[in-house]
Design a protein around this motif. Structure first.
Motif, mmCIF file in Angstrom:
data_model
loop_
_atom_site.group_PDB
_atom_site.id
_atom_site.type_symbol
_atom_site.label_atom_id
_atom_site.label_comp_id
_atom_site.label_asym_id
_atom_site.label_seq_id
_atom_site.Cartn_x
_atom_site.Cartn_y
_atom_site.Cartn_z
ATOM 1 N N TYR A 1 -1.754 -2.661 -29.076
ATOM 2 C CA TYR A 1 -1.354 -2.676 -30.487
ATOM 3 C C TYR A 1 -1.627 -1.317 -31.131
ATOM 4 O O TYR A 1 -0.753 -0.734 -31.771
ATOM 5 C CB TYR A 1 -2.117 -3.778 -31.227
ATOM 6 C CG TYR A 1 -1.860 -3.791 -32.719
ATOM 7 C CD1 TYR A 1 -0.841 -4.575 -33.243
ATOM 8 C CD2 TYR A 1 -2.624 -3.031 -33.596
ATOM 9 C CE1 TYR A 1 -0.601 -4.596 -34.610
ATOM 10 C CE2 TYR A 1 -2.385 -3.041 -34.961
ATOM 11 C CZ TYR A 1 -1.374 -3.828 -35.458
ATOM 12 O OH TYR A 1 -1.121 -3.843 -36.811
ATOM 13 N N GLN B 1 1.125 1.315 -32.403
ATOM 14 C CA GLN B 1 1.078 1.720 -33.802
ATOM 15 C C GLN B 1 1.023 3.244 -33.915
ATOM 16 O O GLN B 1 1.745 3.849 -34.701
ATOM 17 C CB GLN B 1 -0.143 1.082 -34.469
ATOM 18 C CG GLN B 1 -0.236 1.315 -35.955
ATOM 19 C CD GLN B 1 -1.453 0.639 -36.538
ATOM 20 O OE1 GLN B 1 -2.558 0.775 -36.006
ATOM 21 N NE2 GLN B 1 -1.260 -0.103 -37.610
ATOM 22 N N THR C 1 -0.825 -7.692 -38.304
ATOM 23 C CA THR C 1 -2.132 -7.046 -38.173
ATOM 24 C C THR C 1 -2.517 -7.129 -36.694
ATOM 25 O O THR C 1 -1.899 -7.870 -35.925
ATOM 26 C CB THR C 1 -3.205 -7.763 -39.014
ATOM 27 O OG1 THR C 1 -3.393 -9.080 -38.469
ATOM 28 C CG2 THR C 1 -2.816 -7.835 -40.483
ATOM 29 N N VAL C 2 -3.545 -6.404 -36.310
ATOM 30 C CA VAL C 2 -3.988 -6.448 -34.915
ATOM 31 C C VAL C 2 -4.406 -7.867 -34.537
ATOM 32 O O VAL C 2 -4.111 -8.338 -33.438
ATOM 33 C CB VAL C 2 -5.107 -5.408 -34.632
ATOM 34 C CG1 VAL C 2 -6.378 -5.741 -35.380
ATOM 35 C CG2 VAL C 2 -5.362 -5.287 -33.138
ATOM 36 N N THR C 3 -5.057 -8.579 -35.448
ATOM 37 C CA THR C 3 -5.483 -9.954 -35.167
ATOM 38 C C THR C 3 -4.277 -10.863 -34.956
ATOM 39 O O THR C 3 -4.258 -11.682 -34.030
ATOM 40 C CB THR C 3 -6.359 -10.493 -36.322
ATOM 41 O OG1 THR C 3 -7.439 -9.585 -36.523
ATOM 42 C CG2 THR C 3 -6.892 -11.872 -36.019
ATOM 43 N N GLU C 4 -3.265 -10.724 -35.799
ATOM 44 C CA GLU C 4 -2.049 -11.539 -35.646
ATOM 45 C C GLU C 4 -1.332 -11.215 -34.340
ATOM 46 O O GLU C 4 -0.834 -12.104 -33.657
ATOM 47 C CB GLU C 4 -1.102 -11.301 -36.834
ATOM 48 C CG GLU C 4 -1.634 -11.815 -38.148
ATOM 49 C CD GLU C 4 -0.859 -11.293 -39.352
ATOM 50 O OE1 GLU C 4 -0.916 -11.950 -40.400
ATOM 51 O OE2 GLU C 4 -0.204 -10.229 -39.242
#
Length: 191
Positions: free
Chosen positions: A28, A32, A47-50
């Protein structure tokens, strides 16, 4: 192409299921940094979590390149097949999935990786058809799909956003039989 219990390998390249959260986070951040994340996620960059949550729950594949001198293979891309849909027909069940791929900038042999990922999807997920959507202005991605055997089946006007602008989406698909025929037509896997 050699099939193992973990995935497929070919001439220093490996594709295998990718579920390690640390590797997904690394990919990710690299996507990015390279600007590739916005092309992979077209409209809403997660987001990175998603991103991690999404790819841990889908059929995600990691693309790894083995260093010529041995050592730890480098993660250079990701592919997915999701959602996997099974549709009852008069003659049985049709299995289909949307597919997508993204590679870090500078990755060589993306066609090899793409062919390996599709082979995995048809073999391991027992897909009858793989389909994808590509923003019409993304000519590089459209050529990439053609080089993997996908055929354009339609266009959805103003269906997505590409680089902040609304645009049409090209819908493409390849059946298992078309892909196998396409592979047979390849004298050697192109780079």
């Amino acid at each position: 192409m050699i099939r193992s219990e973990h995935g497929y390998s070919y001439d220093g390249l490996v594709v295998r299921p990718l579920v390690e959260e640390d590797l997904l986070a690394y990919l990710y951040l690299r996507l990015q940094q390279d600007g590739g994340l916005k092309h992979f996620c077209h409209e809403n960059v997660p987001t990175v979590t998603e991103f991690i949550r999404l790819h841990v729950t889908t059929k995600a594949l990691g693309c790894f390149e083995e260093p010529p001198s041995g050592g730890v293979p480098a993660l250079v891309g990701i592919g997915f097949a999701d959602p996997i849909q099974r549709v009852k027909t008069n003659t049985g069940v049709l299995t289909k999935a949307e597919t997508g791929m993204a590679f870090l900038r500078g990755t060589k042999r993306t066609i090899d990786f793409g062919l390996m990922m599709l082979k995995w999807a048809f073999d391991e997920l027992d897909l009858d058809v793989a389909y994808g959507t590509t923003p019409a202005p993304n000519k590089l991605a459209l050529r990439f799909r053609e080089r993997l055997g996908f055929r354009t089946v339609g266009e959805a006007p103003l269906y997505t956003v590409y680089e902040g602008e609304p645009c049409s989406t090209i819908i493409s698909a390849v059946t298992r039989e078309q892909f196998e025929e396409f592979l047979l037509g390849q004298v050697e896997v192109e780079t």
